[in-house]
Scaffold this active site. Structure first.
Site, PDB file in Angstrom:
ATOM      1  N   GLY A 335       0.598  -1.157   0.058  1.00  0.00           N
ATOM      2  CA  GLY A 335      -0.093  -0.128  -0.009  1.00  0.00           C
ATOM      3  C   GLY A 335       0.484   1.322   0.016  1.00  0.00           C
ATOM      4  N   GLU A 336       0.378   2.320   0.697  1.00  0.00           N
ATOM      5  CA  GLU A 336       0.750   3.509   0.597  1.00  0.00           C
ATOM      6  C   GLU A 336       0.833   4.650  -0.416  1.00  0.00           C
ATOM      7  OE1 GLU A 336       5.051   2.749   2.514  1.00  0.00           O
ATOM      8  OE2 GLU A 336       4.216   2.148   4.388  1.00  0.00           O
TER       9      GLU A 336
END
Lengths: 369, 369
Positions: A335-336
Site C-alpha cells: 500500500g501507501e
C-alpha cells in the site's frame, strides 16, 4: 452517531451525485481518439520493428489520448496523494496491527521515512499526505493536509460505515486535492493510502461491486494468518449482508462498506479524469475506489493506469472488471502508493519514446522490406 | 576465411579460457552471504509489514550481496553498453531487415535517436555503443567505440561463425568495456545490443546450451512472418547440426553459433561480476550470452538481474535455466537494452528502500502484535 437514521431509502435518487461531485462527473470527456490515432501513426514511423515496444506502445498511445496531444507531454511533475483514514471494522479484529499505527505511519510519511517516500525520491515525485479520517487529532501541516471528515468510519458489520454527509464530504476532499495538485502543476497523479484495516473495506467494496464472493476477493492485507483470513472473510460477508450492499448505487455501497480514504480516492480519480490528468492506481484500496468511480463515470477509466498487480486477490478482480492491465507484478502488498510509484518511470518512458525516438526518415534508417 | 582449419579439436583443452578471460573468471567471488543476511535483518526492522515488499525485498537483499554492503549503495551512475555486430547467417534470409540497418542504427544510437537512448535519458543512464563487429567501416568516436573484431561473423550454417581468435578477442572487448565503464564510475551496468539477425544466433546458443529444440526457443525477432519463422527454425537447426554444437564447451559453442556481440556480452557479464558490479540483463541476446558465461563461472549469476521477460521464447528458456526471475513483463522484443533500461529504476528503488526507509524503532511505529 445513529447512521441508520440518516440513510436515505434506496432507489429514491438520494444517492445520486450532487454538487461538486455531479459537476466533476459532468466535466469528464472521453480520451481523445484523434490523439490516439496520431500516436499509433507516429509509433509506426519510429525506428523500431512494428510491435516491438509491446505494452509500452499501448501505454504511450493511451497517454496521447489522455492528454489530448501527440506526442503527449512528459508526465511530470508527479504528485502522490496518500489518503489516510481509520476504520471502525478494526474492532472486529481483522488486522494484527493496532489502530494507532495509522496515525504513527502518517508521522512516518510526513517525516519521509515510509517506503513510498523513498520510492518517490527515486522517481522525483512529491508526496502529499491527506488526513481524511484518522482516528487521532493531527495538526494541519504542509506535509499532512488536515481534511478530516470523521475520526474513522463506523463498524460496517453493524451498519453503514459512513453517513451520506460523510461520504459526500470525503469525496469532495478527494476532488479538491486533485484540483490543488493539478493546479500546482502536477501532470501525473498517483494514488496512495494509509489506514489499518483498509484492505477489509476494499474487499467488501470489490465483492459488492463485482458480485464476487468475499472468499475470492479478500486477502491477507498487512499479514493475517490462516485463521485470521477466515475470520476476515466472514467479517466482509457480514458487512455486506447487514448493509444489503449491492452494485446498484455506487455511493450507497461506498457509504455502507467503504472507508473515508476510499471515498476521497473516488473523488480524486474522477477529478483527475475531469482535468485530463493521468493517474496511476496503486493496489486494492485504489482499484476498489476505482470501481465506485467507474460506476458513476465510465469514461473516467480512460485516464487511469494500473501501476501494478497487488498480491491482494481483490485487486486482480477489480482490475479485470476495469479492463486495466497492470504494468508491474512484483507481489507487493504494502500500500501507501508504493506499487504505483514504482510504475511511474514506465509511464514517463512511454511518453518519452513518442517524444524523442527518431523516425525512419529522420534517422536515415532503411525500413523493413 | 577458412574457419575449419583454425578450429581446435574438441576435448583437447583448446577451448579452455586463457589470458584475460581466465583471469577474470578466477577473480569472481560469490556474492556476500553476510551482506545478504544483514539486509534480511534490516528489512525485518523497516516500517513495513513482513513480506509486503514482495520481489523488491528479494532484489534489495541480492544487491546487498553483490555490493558486499548493507545497505547497498545506490546503483548509480548507470552505464548501458550496446554491443553492435553483424551476422553471416543473415545471408540465409532470417530477417526481413537488410544488413545495412545495423550500421544505420549505430548511427541512430550515436545521435541519441534510438528508443534505448530515450529510455536512458528517462533513467539518467549513459549509453555507450561499441562496434565489435559491424559489417561496415565506422570511425572511432566518443559515442561509438571502435573495437571491431571482424566485419560480421561467418555464416553458421556452413561452419563456425567465429574463429577461436575472434571469440577470444571479442570476449576481451566485453571485459575491457566493463572495466572502462566501472573505472569511469559506473555502479550499475546494463546490457544492450544491435545486430540484424542476432536473435537467430541467440536461439542457436540457447538451444545448444539448454538442449531444448530450436522450435521451442526460436522467435520472430524483429518481425518474421509464419513462413519466416519456420525457415528460421530450420536455419538454427542446420547451424547446430553442422557445427555439432552441444553444451560441453561453452567457448566452442559461442564460436560455432554465436555472434561477436554475444562474445563481447559474455566477457562483459563476467567482468561485471569480477568487479562486484550488478548488471541488468536485457533480452534474448544478453541471456543467451549469460548461459555461456555461467557455464564458465557459475558464481557470476549472483551479480546479474533479469530486467524483463522478452517476447522471444528463447529468453524465457534461458532465464529459467539461469534461475533468474524477470522484473518486467511488457511483451517487449526490441533489443538495444530497452527492457533492461526500463528496469533500472526498480533496481535503484530496491536499494533505496534499504537505505532510506525508517525502522520501527526510529519512527516510533508500533510493530505488529
Amino acid at each position: 452517531m445513529d447512521i441508520e437514521d440518516e440513510r436515505p431509502a434506496d432507489g429514491d435518487g438520494a444517492w445520486s451525485p450532487k454538487g461538486l461531485l455531479a459537476g466533476t462527473i459532468a466535466g469528464i470527456k472521453p480520451v481523445s481518439t484523434t490523439a490516439c490515432s496520431e500516436a499509433e501513426a507516429l509509433h509506426a514511423r519510429l525506428t523500431t520493428p512494428p510491435g516491438a515496444l509491446g505494452r509500452l506502445q499501448d501505454l504511450g498511445t493511451r497517454l496521447a489520448g489522455m492528454y489530448g496531444a501527440c506526442p503527449p507531454p512528459l508526465p511530470e511533475p508527479v504528485a502522490v496523494a496518500v489518503f489516510a483514514a481509520d476504520h471502525g471494522v478494526h474492532a472486529q479484529g481483522v488486522s494484527p496491527w493496532p489502530q494507532e499505527v495509522t496515525a504513527q505511519m502518517v508521522g512516518n510519511l510526513a517525516a519521509g521515512g515510509a517506503v513510498v517516500c523513498a520510492l518517490a525520491r527515486q522517481v522525483g515525485a512529491s508526496v502529499q499526505v491527506v488526513d481524511v479520517g484518522v482516528a487521532a487529532d493531527l495538526p494541519d501541516t504542509p506535509a499532512v493536509w488536515a481534511r478530516k471528515v470523521a475520526h474513522g468510519t463506523a463498524d460496517m458489520t453493524v451498519g453503514p460505515a459512513m453517513t451520506p454527509a460523510e461520504v459526500t464530504q470525503a469525496v469532495e476532499v478527494g476532488i479538491t486535492v486533485a484540483h490543488d495538485l493539478v493546479g500546482a502543476g502536477a501532470r501525473l497523479l498517483v494514488t496512495g493510502d494509509m489506514g489499518i484495516a483498509n484492505t477489509t473495506a476494499s474487499a467488501a467494496l470489490v465483492s459488492a461491486l463485482t458480485g464476487l464472493d468475499p472468499a475470492v476477493v479478500t486477502g491477507r492485507g498487512a499479514g493475517v494468518d490462516d485463521a485470521g483470513l477466515v475470520h476476515k472473510i466472514d467479517v466482509v460477508r457480514r458487512a455486506i449482508a447487514v448493509n444489503h450492499a449491492g452494485a446498484e448505487e455506487p455511493l450507497r455501497v461506498l457509504a455502507a462498506v467503504g472507508g473515508l480514504e476510499h471515498a476521497a480516492l473516488t473523488g480524486f480519480l474522477l477529478a483527475a479524469a475531469e482535468r485530463q490528468t493521468p493517474v496511476v492506481l496503486d493496489g486494492v484500496i485504489a482499484v476498489s475506489a476505482a470501481l465506485v468511480a467507474r460506476a458513476m463515470a465510465p469514461a473516467a477509466v480512460g485516464y487511469w493506469v494500473a501501476g501494478h498487480r497487488s498480491a491482494e486477490p481483490g485487486a486482480s478482480a477489480a482490475l479485470e472488471q476495469l479492463g486495466l492491465g497492470p504494468l508491474l507484478d512484483l507481489d507487493l502488498r504494502l500500500g501507501e502508493g508504493s506499487g504505483a510509484v514504482l510504475a511511474v518511470p514506465l509511464v514517463q518512458a512511454a511518453a518519452r519514446v513518442l517524444r524523442e525516438t527518431a523516425t525512419f526518415d529522420a534517422a536515415g534508417v532503411t525500413d523493413k522490406s
